[in-house]
Design an enzyme around this catalytic site. Structure first.
Site, PDB file in Angstrom:
ATOM      1  N   GLU A  31     -23.494   4.205 -49.877  1.00 39.81           N
ATOM      2  CA  GLU A  31     -24.148   4.287 -51.195  1.00 39.81           C
ATOM      3  C   GLU A  31     -24.265   5.731 -51.665  1.00 39.81           C
ATOM      4  O   GLU A  31     -24.229   6.010 -52.857  1.00 39.81           O
ATOM      5  CB  GLU A  31     -25.541   3.630 -51.134  1.00 39.81           C
ATOM      6  CG  GLU A  31     -26.160   3.368 -52.510  1.00 39.81           C
ATOM      7  CD  GLU A  31     -26.704   4.626 -53.200  1.00 39.81           C
ATOM      8  OE1 GLU A  31     -26.506   4.741 -54.426  1.00 39.81           O
ATOM      9  OE2 GLU A  31     -27.304   5.476 -52.530  1.00 39.81           O
ATOM     10  N   GLU A  32     -24.406   6.643 -50.696  1.00 42.88           N
ATOM     11  CA  GLU A  32     -24.740   8.028 -51.034  1.00 42.88           C
ATOM     12  C   GLU A  32     -23.524   8.890 -51.365  1.00 42.88           C
ATOM     13  O   GLU A  32     -23.674  10.072 -51.612  1.00 42.88           O
ATOM     14  CB  GLU A  32     -25.493   8.685 -49.855  1.00 42.88           C
ATOM     15  CG  GLU A  32     -26.791   7.997 -49.458  1.00 42.88           C
ATOM     16  CD  GLU A  32     -27.942   8.287 -50.412  1.00 42.88           C
ATOM     17  OE1 GLU A  32     -27.738   9.018 -51.398  1.00 42.88           O
ATOM     18  OE2 GLU A  32     -29.048   7.755 -50.162  1.00 42.88           O
ATOM     19  N   ASP A  63     -26.250   3.331 -45.195  1.00 41.02           N
ATOM     20  CA  ASP A  63     -25.880   4.702 -44.809  1.00 41.02           C
ATOM     21  C   ASP A  63     -27.064   5.681 -44.878  1.00 41.02           C
ATOM     22  O   ASP A  63     -28.075   5.415 -45.521  1.00 41.02           O
ATOM     23  CB  ASP A  63     -24.728   5.217 -45.681  1.00 41.02           C
ATOM     24  CG  ASP A  63     -25.047   5.152 -47.185  1.00 41.02           C
ATOM     25  OD1 ASP A  63     -25.740   4.218 -47.615  1.00 41.02           O
ATOM     26  OD2 ASP A  63     -24.600   6.050 -47.922  1.00 41.02           O
ATOM     27  N   ARG A 109     -38.376  -3.662 -63.393  1.00 39.39           N
ATOM     28  CA  ARG A 109     -38.098  -3.293 -64.771  1.00 39.39           C
ATOM     29  C   ARG A 109     -36.925  -4.122 -65.266  1.00 39.39           C
ATOM     30  O   ARG A 109     -35.891  -4.196 -64.610  1.00 39.39           O
ATOM     31  CB  ARG A 109     -37.726  -1.813 -64.869  1.00 39.39           C
ATOM     32  CG  ARG A 109     -37.450  -1.408 -66.298  1.00 39.39           C
ATOM     33  CD  ARG A 109     -37.074   0.050 -66.452  1.00 39.39           C
ATOM     34  NE  ARG A 109     -36.838   0.291 -67.863  1.00 39.39           N
ATOM     35  CZ  ARG A 109     -37.787   0.609 -68.736  1.00 39.39           C
ATOM     36  NH1 ARG A 109     -39.024   0.773 -68.347  1.00 39.39           N
ATOM     37  NH2 ARG A 109     -37.489   0.782 -70.012  1.00 39.39           N
ATOM     38  N   HIS A 146     -34.996  11.639 -50.018  1.00 38.32           N
ATOM     39  CA  HIS A 146     -34.064  12.754 -49.784  1.00 38.32           C
ATOM     40  C   HIS A 146     -34.789  14.034 -49.353  1.00 38.32           C
ATOM     41  O   HIS A 146     -34.299  15.129 -49.609  1.00 38.32           O
ATOM     42  CB  HIS A 146     -33.190  13.042 -51.024  1.00 38.32           C
ATOM     43  CG  HIS A 146     -32.243  11.925 -51.354  1.00 38.32           C
ATOM     44  ND1 HIS A 146     -30.971  12.146 -51.885  1.00 38.32           N
ATOM     45  CD2 HIS A 146     -32.355  10.592 -51.231  1.00 38.32           C
ATOM     46  CE1 HIS A 146     -30.375  10.981 -52.077  1.00 38.32           C
ATOM     47  NE2 HIS A 146     -31.192  10.015 -51.698  1.00 38.32           N
TER      48      HIS A 146
HETATM   49 NI    NI Z   1     -30.934   5.150 -51.706  1.00 35.40          NI
END
Ligand code: NI
Length: 396
Positions: free
Chosen positions: A140-141, A82, A181, A367
């Site tokens: 996802e957002e 998305d 990580r 973003h």
């Molecule tokens: Ni993302």
């Protein structure tokens, strides 16, 4: 030829196609849960490789690549699809054609790399044992997060998915490199909404009013103690108030003050306690001054923990594939990400794909309206993902 070189050769042969796939997706972004054309495009690309996208939500689905002895084990690779409600400011041939919508978080890259990895894994399917489920995930957002819906609809079942890998672009890392990580990585991200309701009036007569501005100021200050005085030092936590609206004037005390903020942490038990504490601080301060308060903490995504064994192995395999100089250690990153839902279910590894190219001016953060990627990163994004999957399942 060894596995690493074979994959690099396959990526090289597919590179032009990867670039054109990414540019198509970038030009045609769609918002969360509205990825209809994107999903059609993905399905047609998969069809070219002999796969039928199994849709399990309106715009989300998966395919299974079966190696030898496909019932023995199943692992998953995930790409999110998305875009965001941002107007793109880049002027490139692939700039967004959908005004106000932009792939400003690189999910076009994640989708492209997963499609590229599928092409490679399809070539190599006689050489690994087990099944690789490739998940194209919408939304996802946007809450509640496509991952939570995909899981509810069975994406980790039939057959049971044992482990999952996902990648995300990172503008702080140069293209050609990746970051890993193990352990705690991304935070739970909850939204704070506060309305302080007082009694407005003339600024010259504050004793006749209940000033919500002064009360809001106390709430903001007092909320800082949630982290500084109540959080165990071993649990990273963040609380920020980013929006304060007090619509009065030089001589007008407003009736209400409205505030919004975020609370992020890495422990579910503490997270729930903190929510209660935030609401209590807001209500008690307002009450002490005779005001009313509506305070609400809305739950976002949970925290993301990278499984130690899987992440350490994946990092070592990345060193095999890219060389130690191209594999970085990541710091904790308290943004939210719905891949966290998978990590709460099964061992997961979420790693970062470098896309920065300072010489070409590609440095904008995620973003932002000028976000872009060095497309050379597509080679690493597709190739490494395929390499990690085959190494996890073991070359046969
Ligand atoms: Ni993302």
């Amino acid at each position: 030829m060894n596995l690493s070189n074979r994959i690099k050769q396959l990526v090289e042969a597919n590179f032009d196609e990867l670039v054109s796939t990414r540019r198509h997706l970038h030009s045609n972004p769609e918002l969360s849960f509205e990825e209809f054309e994107t999903t059609k495009f993905i399905a047609s690309k998969l069809k070219d490789n002999g796969f039928d996208l199994q849709k399990i939500t309106e715009t989300g689905g998966y395919i299974d690549i079966k190696g030898k002895n496909p019932g023995s084990r199943t692992i998953a690779l995930r790409g999110d699809i998305d875009a965001l409600p941002i107007s793109e400011q880049n002027e490139k041939e692939y700039t967004s054609k959908n005004e106000g919508v932009m792939h400003a978080c690189g999910h076009d890259v994640h989708t492209t790399c997963l499609l590229g990895a599928i092409q490679i894994l399809n070539e190599l399917k006689d050489e690994f044992e087990g099944t690789i489920r490739c998940i194209f995930q919408p939304g996802e957002e946007k809450l509640p997060g496509g991952a939570s819906i995909m899981i509810k609809n069975g994406v980790l079942k039939n057959p049971r998915v044992e482990k999952i890998l996902g990648q995300h672009v990172m503008p702080l890392i140069d293209a050609g490199k990746v970051g890993f990580r193990s352990g705690l990585y991304m935070a739970s991200a909850d939204e704070i909404y506060i309305k302080v309701i007082g009694k407005g009036g003339h600024g010259a007569h504050p004793h006749q009013n209940i000033d919500p501005v002064v009360i809001a100021a106390q709430i903001i200050t007092q909320l800082q103690t949630v982290v500084s005085r109540h959080t165990k030092p071993s649990i990273p936590s963040v609380l920020s108030i980013g929006k304060v609206i007090a619509n009065g004037a030089t001589n007008i005390i407003p009736n209400e003050v409205y505030m919004e903020g975020t609370f992020r942490t890495y422990d579910e038990e503490w997270r729930m306690k903190a929510h209660t504490l935030i609401e209590k601080i807001c209500n008690d301060i307002a009450e002490a001054h005779g005001a009313k308060c509506e305070a609400e903490v809305r739950k976002g995504y949970p925290f993301l923990k990278n499984d130690e064994d899987l992440s350490n192995n994946a990092q070592a395999w990345a060193v095999e594939y890219l060389g130690a100089e191209n594999v970085e250690d990541l710091e904790i990153w308290p943004a939210g990400e719905d891949f966290a839902y998978y990590s709460q279910e099964i061992p997961a590894c979420f790693y970062r794909l470098g896309i920065r190219n300072e010489a070409e001016g590609i440095t904008s953060m995620l973003h932002t309206p000028t976000f872009d990627v060095d497309e050379k990163a597509l080679k690493v994004g597709a190739g490494l993902m395929a390499y990690l999957a085959v190494r996890e399942l073991g070359l046969k």
